[in-house]
Design an enzyme around this catalytic site. Sequence first.
Site: not given
Ligand code: PXP
Length: 231
Positions: A7, A10, A43, A45, A49, A69, A100, A150, A185
Amino acid sequence: MIRLGVNIDHVATLRNARGEAYPDPLKAAELVLQHGVDGITAHLREDRRHIRDEDIEKLRGLSAPLNFEMAATEEMTNIACRVKPHACCVVPERREELTTEGGLDVVGLKDKIKPFITRLSAAGIRVSLFIDPEPEAIKMAAELGAPVIELHTGAYALGKPGELERLQRAALIAAEYGLELHAGHGLNYENVEPITQLPGLVELNIGHFLISEAVFVGLAASVRRMKDLLS
Ligand code: PXP
């Protein structure tokens, strides 16, 4: 072999903090793909952001699968149906949240979510629902016709007692319903191993930790290069 989706939200958070064009999420995506990652997760949003619309367009141009996402909204469904990512992971979204925070309330929102799943599926997109490891939610995901779930591993990652067992039970229920199993997550080097043992697990999506850790793995090389330039 469990697939790893990275992901890259960031990387965009960091870019947007200065309003610059770098670090570029596309460059990050290309880099991780060169190093064995199986897919890119991003994602978009509602408040944009981190990831922006143009990032999604660029990421879609990569040959690797894009896991888009999105919140269950008309706007996001329209974007997804136009961009046609490999997969869409439908997540809950609240403007004020930092991340999330929990799984999608598929039971309570089933009538709202169903038409979006139908449209995304009709566009040839593989739909996944980001849910808590709750038997009722898994059953509902299957009823709604999503081929993938997921499981939200956030509570497990925070060390909540009984969460690993809950995830293990959820994995078995997902298999009973013939659902492909993903999870994610809050995962990191310390807590990922038990999650890899979930029965039938196909894919993990990891973001915040990997991007954070990259600062420490990469900072030495970046300062060394600057010192070389200065000398
Ligand atoms: N899977 C989903 C559906 C998410 O929304 C996120 C975080 O945005 C992640 C995985 C990854 O989570 P993390 O950034 O905490 O590794």
